[in-house]
Design a protein around this motif. Structure first.
Motif, mmCIF file in Angstrom:
data_model
loop_
_atom_site.group_PDB
_atom_site.id
_atom_site.type_symbol
_atom_site.label_atom_id
_atom_site.label_comp_id
_atom_site.label_asym_id
_atom_site.label_seq_id
_atom_site.Cartn_x
_atom_site.Cartn_y
_atom_site.Cartn_z
ATOM 1 N N MET A 1 0.843 -1.174 0.000
ATOM 2 C CA MET A 1 0.000 0.000 0.000
ATOM 3 C C MET A 1 0.893 1.243 0.000
ATOM 4 N N GLN A 2 0.462 2.235 -0.712
ATOM 5 C CA GLN A 2 1.237 3.470 -0.824
ATOM 6 C C GLN A 2 0.514 4.606 -0.092
ATOM 7 N N ASP A 3 1.296 5.483 0.539
ATOM 8 C CA ASP A 3 0.709 6.642 1.216
ATOM 9 C C ASP A 3 -0.151 7.426 0.231
ATOM 10 N N ARG A 4 -1.316 7.874 0.675
ATOM 11 C CA ARG A 4 -2.196 8.667 -0.185
ATOM 12 C C ARG A 4 -1.666 10.080 -0.398
ATOM 13 N N ILE A 5 -0.881 10.540 0.551
ATOM 14 C CA ILE A 5 -0.252 11.853 0.468
ATOM 15 C C ILE A 5 1.097 11.733 1.162
ATOM 16 N N ASP A 6 2.076 12.431 0.671
ATOM 17 C CA ASP A 6 3.398 12.390 1.296
ATOM 18 C C ASP A 6 3.298 12.932 2.721
ATOM 19 N N ARG A 7 3.774 12.148 3.675
ATOM 20 C CA ARG A 7 3.717 12.517 5.089
ATOM 21 C C ARG A 7 4.327 13.880 5.360
ATOM 22 N N ASN A 8 5.527 14.073 4.861
ATOM 23 C CA ASN A 8 6.219 15.341 5.111
ATOM 24 C C ASN A 8 5.491 16.508 4.475
ATOM 25 N N ALA A 9 4.938 16.291 3.290
ATOM 26 C CA ALA A 9 4.185 17.357 2.617
ATOM 27 C C ALA A 9 2.929 17.707 3.418
ATOM 28 N N PHE A 10 2.245 16.682 3.915
ATOM 29 C CA PHE A 10 1.040 16.927 4.707
ATOM 30 C C PHE A 10 1.360 17.769 5.934
ATOM 31 N N TYR A 11 2.393 17.367 6.671
ATOM 32 C CA TYR A 11 2.739 18.098 7.884
ATOM 33 C C TYR A 11 3.316 19.473 7.574
ATOM 34 N N ALA A 12 3.915 19.645 6.412
ATOM 35 C CA ALA A 12 4.386 20.973 5.997
ATOM 36 C C ALA A 12 3.206 21.900 5.736
ATOM 37 N N LEU A 13 2.105 21.334 5.232
ATOM 38 C CA LEU A 13 0.900 22.133 4.985
ATOM 39 C C LEU A 13 0.200 22.523 6.281
ATOM 40 N N GLN A 14 0.334 21.687 7.295
ATOM 41 C CA GLN A 14 -0.308 21.912 8.595
ATOM 42 C C GLN A 14 0.731 21.791 9.718
ATOM 43 N N PRO A 15 1.719 22.669 9.763
ATOM 44 C CA PRO A 15 2.823 22.486 10.722
ATOM 45 C C PRO A 15 2.407 22.543 12.191
ATOM 46 N N GLU A 16 1.315 23.183 12.502
ATOM 47 C CA GLU A 16 0.877 23.259 13.900
ATOM 48 C C GLU A 16 0.195 21.980 14.359
ATOM 49 N N LEU A 17 -0.317 21.197 13.425
ATOM 50 C CA LEU A 17 -1.022 19.970 13.795
ATOM 51 C C LEU A 17 -0.119 18.970 14.516
ATOM 52 N N PRO A 18 1.011 18.571 13.949
ATOM 53 C CA PRO A 18 1.845 17.630 14.696
ATOM 54 C C PRO A 18 2.359 18.218 16.014
ATOM 55 N N LYS A 19 2.653 19.497 16.027
ATOM 56 C CA LYS A 19 3.105 20.119 17.282
ATOM 57 C C LYS A 19 2.031 19.999 18.358
ATOM 58 N N ALA A 20 0.790 20.263 17.969
ATOM 59 C CA ALA A 20 -0.315 20.205 18.933
ATOM 60 C C ALA A 20 -0.545 18.777 19.417
ATOM 61 N N LEU A 21 -0.511 17.805 18.507
ATOM 62 C CA LEU A 21 -0.730 16.415 18.902
ATOM 63 C C LEU A 21 0.423 15.885 19.760
ATOM 64 N N ILE A 22 1.644 16.269 19.422
ATOM 65 C CA ILE A 22 2.795 15.871 20.244
ATOM 66 C C ILE A 22 2.638 16.439 21.651
ATOM 67 N N ARG A 23 2.301 17.701 21.733
ATOM 68 C CA ARG A 23 2.132 18.356 23.043
ATOM 69 C C ARG A 23 1.017 17.681 23.844
ATOM 70 N N LEU A 24 -0.104 17.420 23.195
ATOM 71 C CA LEU A 24 -1.229 16.763 23.847
ATOM 72 C C LEU A 24 -0.824 15.381 24.352
ATOM 73 N N GLY A 25 -0.070 14.660 23.552
ATOM 74 C CA GLY A 25 0.379 13.327 23.939
ATOM 75 C C GLY A 25 1.357 13.316 25.093
ATOM 76 N N GLN A 26 2.082 14.395 25.301
ATOM 77 C CA GLN A 26 3.062 14.479 26.392
ATOM 78 C C GLN A 26 2.412 14.702 27.753
ATOM 79 N N LEU A 27 1.181 15.135 27.764
ATOM 80 C CA LEU A 27 0.538 15.501 29.022
ATOM 81 C C LEU A 27 0.351 14.323 29.973
ATOM 82 N N GLY A 28 0.226 13.117 29.432
ATOM 83 C CA GLY A 28 0.077 11.945 30.290
ATOM 84 C C GLY A 28 1.298 11.719 31.166
#
Length: 156
Positions: A1-28
């Motif tokens: 199976m091939q990625d539907r969209i390039d991972r790095n390109a996706f996160y480049a388009l939404q750079p705050e999304l991974p930052k927010a999810l990483i931060r949220l995940g650290q709270l535990g």
């Protein structure tokens, strides 16, 4: 199976999304939860959501933090084996309830179990970690992000 969209390109388009999810995940962990417990929660949610990318990552992280491989092997059937503590069982119950909220809602029993094992700060941190992994799972499953596993590539 091939990625539907390039991972790095996706996160480049939404750079705050991974930052927010990483931060949220650290709270535990910041709330005092054990790293292995947080990894068990991430793995269980990823199993329920069918997210190979996150399973690959969090199984490796769990082993790195000292989680026993035999416990990881039976995590999908955690109710059937005695090797998980009451605290871990409560966290897994809460994980399943929140991950499958659209199907089953969240029962009073699930809340009572988690409430008996976690203080307010821990419960907030645990819930944040569950919300974060479910967000990551939906991104990875939606875009079919594949883990970087040499054996999978060789089988193609």
């Amino acid at each position: 199976m091939q990625d539907r969209i390039d991972r790095n390109a996706f996160y480049a388009l939404q750079p705050e999304l991974p930052k927010a999810l990483i931060r949220l995940g650290q709270l535990g962990v910041e709330a005092g939860l054990e790293k292995t417990l947080v990894e068990l929660v991430k793995i269980r949610a990823s199993q329920l959501n069918g997210c190979a990318f996150c399973l690959h990552m969090h199984l490796a992280d769990a082993r790195k933090y000292g989680e026993d491989q035999e416990r990881l092997d039976v995590l999908a059937a955690w109710r059937e084996v005695p090797c998980f503590s009451e605290r871990e069982r409560a966290a897994l119950t809460w994980t399943e309830a929140l991950t499958q909220v659209a199907e089953d809602g969240v029962s009073d029993d699930a809340f009572s179990q988690v409430r008996a094992q976690f203080n307010d700060a821990e419960l907030a941190g645990l819930t944040s970690a569950i919300v974060a992994i479910n967000g990551w799972n939906r991104i990875a499953v939606g875009f079919q992000f594949s883990p970087d596993v040499k054996q999978l590539q060789a089988a193609e």
